[in-house]
Scaffold this motif. Sequence first.
Motif, PDB file in Angstrom:
ATOM      1  N   VAL A  73     -55.722  54.397 -40.379  1.00 46.53           N
ATOM      2  CA  VAL A  73     -55.578  53.738 -41.675  1.00 46.53           C
ATOM      3  C   VAL A  73     -55.914  52.250 -41.539  1.00 46.53           C
ATOM      4  O   VAL A  73     -56.710  51.696 -42.302  1.00 46.53           O
ATOM      5  CB  VAL A  73     -54.163  53.930 -42.265  1.00 46.53           C
ATOM      6  CG1 VAL A  73     -53.939  53.031 -43.474  1.00 46.53           C
ATOM      7  CG2 VAL A  73     -53.937  55.393 -42.632  1.00 46.53           C
ATOM      8  N   ARG A  74     -55.317  51.600 -40.544  1.00 47.22           N
ATOM      9  CA  ARG A  74     -55.578  50.154 -40.332  1.00 47.22           C
ATOM     10  C   ARG A  74     -57.068  49.899 -40.086  1.00 47.22           C
ATOM     11  O   ARG A  74     -57.642  48.952 -40.618  1.00 47.22           O
ATOM     12  CB  ARG A  74     -54.744  49.627 -39.173  1.00 47.22           C
ATOM     13  CG  ARG A  74     -53.298  49.358 -39.556  1.00 47.22           C
ATOM     14  CD  ARG A  74     -52.559  48.628 -38.440  1.00 47.22           C
ATOM     15  NE  ARG A  74     -52.355  49.446 -37.271  1.00 47.22           N
ATOM     16  CZ  ARG A  74     -51.283  50.216 -37.069  1.00 47.22           C
ATOM     17  NH1 ARG A  74     -50.326  50.248 -37.961  1.00 47.22           N
ATOM     18  NH2 ARG A  74     -51.157  50.938 -35.977  1.00 47.22           N
ATOM     19  N   VAL A 118     -53.765  61.992 -40.319  1.00 48.19           N
ATOM     20  CA  VAL A 118     -54.398  60.678 -40.184  1.00 48.19           C
ATOM     21  C   VAL A 118     -53.343  59.735 -39.605  1.00 48.19           C
ATOM     22  O   VAL A 118     -52.210  59.687 -40.097  1.00 48.19           O
ATOM     23  CB  VAL A 118     -54.906  60.168 -41.556  1.00 48.19           C
ATOM     24  CG1 VAL A 118     -55.472  58.773 -41.446  1.00 48.19           C
ATOM     25  CG2 VAL A 118     -55.937  61.140 -42.129  1.00 48.19           C
ATOM     26  N   SER A 119     -53.707  58.982 -38.586  1.00 43.95           N
ATOM     27  CA  SER A 119     -52.745  58.087 -37.926  1.00 43.95           C
ATOM     28  C   SER A 119     -52.701  56.716 -38.598  1.00 43.95           C
ATOM     29  O   SER A 119     -53.623  56.332 -39.331  1.00 43.95           O
ATOM     30  CB  SER A 119     -53.124  57.906 -36.450  1.00 43.95           C
ATOM     31  OG  SER A 119     -54.292  57.113 -36.355  1.00 43.95           O
ATOM     32  N   ASP A 120     -51.637  55.978 -38.316  1.00 42.33           N
ATOM     33  CA  ASP A 120     -51.536  54.598 -38.796  1.00 42.33           C
ATOM     34  C   ASP A 120     -52.704  53.766 -38.282  1.00 42.33           C
ATOM     35  O   ASP A 120     -53.251  52.934 -39.007  1.00 42.33           O
ATOM     36  CB  ASP A 120     -50.214  53.964 -38.351  1.00 42.33           C
ATOM     37  CG  ASP A 120     -49.020  54.431 -39.163  1.00 42.33           C
ATOM     38  OD1 ASP A 120     -49.216  55.026 -40.246  1.00 42.33           O
ATOM     39  OD2 ASP A 120     -47.885  54.191 -38.722  1.00 42.33           O
ATOM     40  N   ILE A 163     -59.726  53.236 -59.235  1.00 39.34           N
ATOM     41  CA  ILE A 163     -59.957  54.615 -58.830  1.00 39.34           C
ATOM     42  C   ILE A 163     -58.911  54.940 -57.773  1.00 39.34           C
ATOM     43  O   ILE A 163     -58.917  54.363 -56.686  1.00 39.34           O
ATOM     44  CB  ILE A 163     -61.377  54.815 -58.267  1.00 39.34           C
ATOM     45  CG1 ILE A 163     -62.418  54.393 -59.311  1.00 39.34           C
ATOM     46  CG2 ILE A 163     -61.580  56.278 -57.851  1.00 39.34           C
ATOM     47  CD1 ILE A 163     -63.835  54.347 -58.774  1.00 39.34           C
ATOM     48  N   VAL A 164     -57.983  55.822 -58.111  1.00 39.04           N
ATOM     49  CA  VAL A 164     -56.896  56.194 -57.204  1.00 39.04           C
ATOM     50  C   VAL A 164     -57.313  57.479 -56.497  1.00 39.04           C
ATOM     51  O   VAL A 164     -57.591  58.486 -57.140  1.00 39.04           O
ATOM     52  CB  VAL A 164     -55.570  56.396 -57.958  1.00 39.04           C
ATOM     53  CG1 VAL A 164     -54.421  56.547 -56.969  1.00 39.04           C
ATOM     54  CG2 VAL A 164     -55.303  55.242 -58.915  1.00 39.04           C
ATOM     55  N   VAL A 165     -57.351  57.417 -55.156  1.00 37.04           N
ATOM     56  CA  VAL A 165     -57.895  58.514 -54.364  1.00 37.04           C
ATOM     57  C   VAL A 165     -56.839  59.084 -53.421  1.00 37.04           C
ATOM     58  O   VAL A 165     -56.088  58.333 -52.795  1.00 37.04           O
ATOM     59  CB  VAL A 165     -59.107  58.020 -53.538  1.00 37.04           C
ATOM     60  CG1 VAL A 165     -59.674  59.140 -52.679  1.00 37.04           C
ATOM     61  CG2 VAL A 165     -60.184  57.447 -54.441  1.00 37.04           C
ATOM     62  N   PRO A 188     -59.106  57.999 -45.605  1.00 39.47           N
ATOM     63  CA  PRO A 188     -60.490  58.323 -45.226  1.00 39.47           C
ATOM     64  C   PRO A 188     -61.351  58.741 -46.425  1.00 39.47           C
ATOM     65  O   PRO A 188     -62.529  58.391 -46.501  1.00 39.47           O
ATOM     66  CB  PRO A 188     -60.335  59.487 -44.242  1.00 39.47           C
ATOM     67  CG  PRO A 188     -58.947  59.380 -43.724  1.00 39.47           C
ATOM     68  CD  PRO A 188     -58.135  58.799 -44.851  1.00 39.47           C
ATOM     69  N   VAL A 189     -60.769  59.463 -47.376  1.00 37.86           N
ATOM     70  CA  VAL A 189     -61.501  59.868 -48.573  1.00 37.86           C
ATOM     71  C   VAL A 189     -61.799  58.630 -49.428  1.00 37.86           C
ATOM     72  O   VAL A 189     -62.928  58.436 -49.895  1.00 37.86           O
ATOM     73  CB  VAL A 189     -60.715  60.920 -49.386  1.00 37.86           C
ATOM     74  CG1 VAL A 189     -61.489  61.345 -50.628  1.00 37.86           C
ATOM     75  CG2 VAL A 189     -60.382  62.135 -48.523  1.00 37.86           C
ATOM     76  N   GLY A 190     -60.796  57.777 -49.619  1.00 36.01           N
ATOM     77  CA  GLY A 190     -60.982  56.545 -50.385  1.00 36.01           C
ATOM     78  C   GLY A 190     -62.022  55.632 -49.769  1.00 36.01           C
ATOM     79  O   GLY A 190     -62.796  54.981 -50.483  1.00 36.01           O
ATOM     80  N   TYR A 191     -62.039  55.570 -48.448  1.00 34.39           N
ATOM     81  CA  TYR A 191     -63.025  54.747 -47.742  1.00 34.39           C
ATOM     82  C   TYR A 191     -64.441  55.200 -48.109  1.00 34.39           C
ATOM     83  O   TYR A 191     -65.305  54.380 -48.418  1.00 34.39           O
ATOM     84  CB  TYR A 191     -62.803  54.839 -46.225  1.00 34.39           C
ATOM     85  CG  TYR A 191     -63.826  54.078 -45.434  1.00 34.39           C
ATOM     86  CD1 TYR A 191     -63.706  52.706 -45.247  1.00 34.39           C
ATOM     87  CD2 TYR A 191     -64.931  54.727 -44.882  1.00 34.39           C
ATOM     88  CE1 TYR A 191     -64.657  52.000 -44.530  1.00 34.39           C
ATOM     89  CE2 TYR A 191     -65.881  54.034 -44.169  1.00 34.39           C
ATOM     90  CZ  TYR A 191     -65.752  52.665 -43.989  1.00 34.39           C
ATOM     91  OH  TYR A 191     -66.698  51.969 -43.291  1.00 34.39           O
ATOM     92  N   GLU A 192     -64.665  56.509 -48.096  1.00 37.17           N
ATOM     93  CA  GLU A 192     -65.995  57.031 -48.431  1.00 37.17           C
ATOM     94  C   GLU A 192     -66.359  56.745 -49.887  1.00 37.17           C
ATOM     95  O   GLU A 192     -67.508  56.393 -50.190  1.00 37.17           O
ATOM     96  CB  GLU A 192     -66.065  58.536 -48.146  1.00 37.17           C
ATOM     97  CG  GLU A 192     -65.914  58.895 -46.680  1.00 37.17           C
ATOM     98  CD  GLU A 192     -67.006  58.324 -45.784  1.00 37.17           C
ATOM     99  OE1 GLU A 192     -68.150  58.135 -46.267  1.00 37.17           O
ATOM    100  OE2 GLU A 192     -66.718  58.065 -44.596  1.00 37.17           O
TER     101      GLU A 192
END
Length: 180
Positions: free
Chosen positions: A175-176, A170-172, A99-101, A12-16
């Motif tokens: 993530v998907r 965070v659920s699978d 960028i690794v989050v 979720p952080v990487g998505y943002e």
Amino acid sequence: MIVLALPRGGVPVGYEVAQALSVPMDVLLVRKLGMPGQEELAMGAIAGGDVVLNEDVVRHIPQDDVAAVIRRESSELRRRDAAYRSGRPVAEIEGRIVIVVDDGLATGASMRAAVQALRPRNPKKIVVAVPIAPRSTRREFAMIVDEIACLVTPEPFSAVGRAYKDFTQVSDDQVRSLLR
């Protein structure tokens, strides 16, 4: 440029981050190797076949126990690869800024394994981006990556989850959904 998020909490952080930068995002599969009987305490991590161990911790643990944890977490990485990628290939990172989050760093074991797994893939630059980390961990990463972005470094540091109003698992499925 590409964002690689560490599942599950980093997604979720990487998505943002990816949305804010208008760049693609993928997952970088990493698993913490929890100490037998104290799984929240990292004795190391595994990513892309690379195992990073905290020698100060594992020297006190029978090697058979360490090997069993590595086997179990390797199996979970294979499951997650199938669940999250759905047959998609691993993102190409050669020559790209990566960028690794993650949702934060405590000991940094998972992120260290992630960085170690990325180096042979020849990225142009590795940036670690996290919302929270202890100052000591941030200093360590400043020496092993090209850049580190960390919003807060509280002293004393108690836990990554303290920086969040909602730190539920965070659920699978989440993530998907974010990867789509």
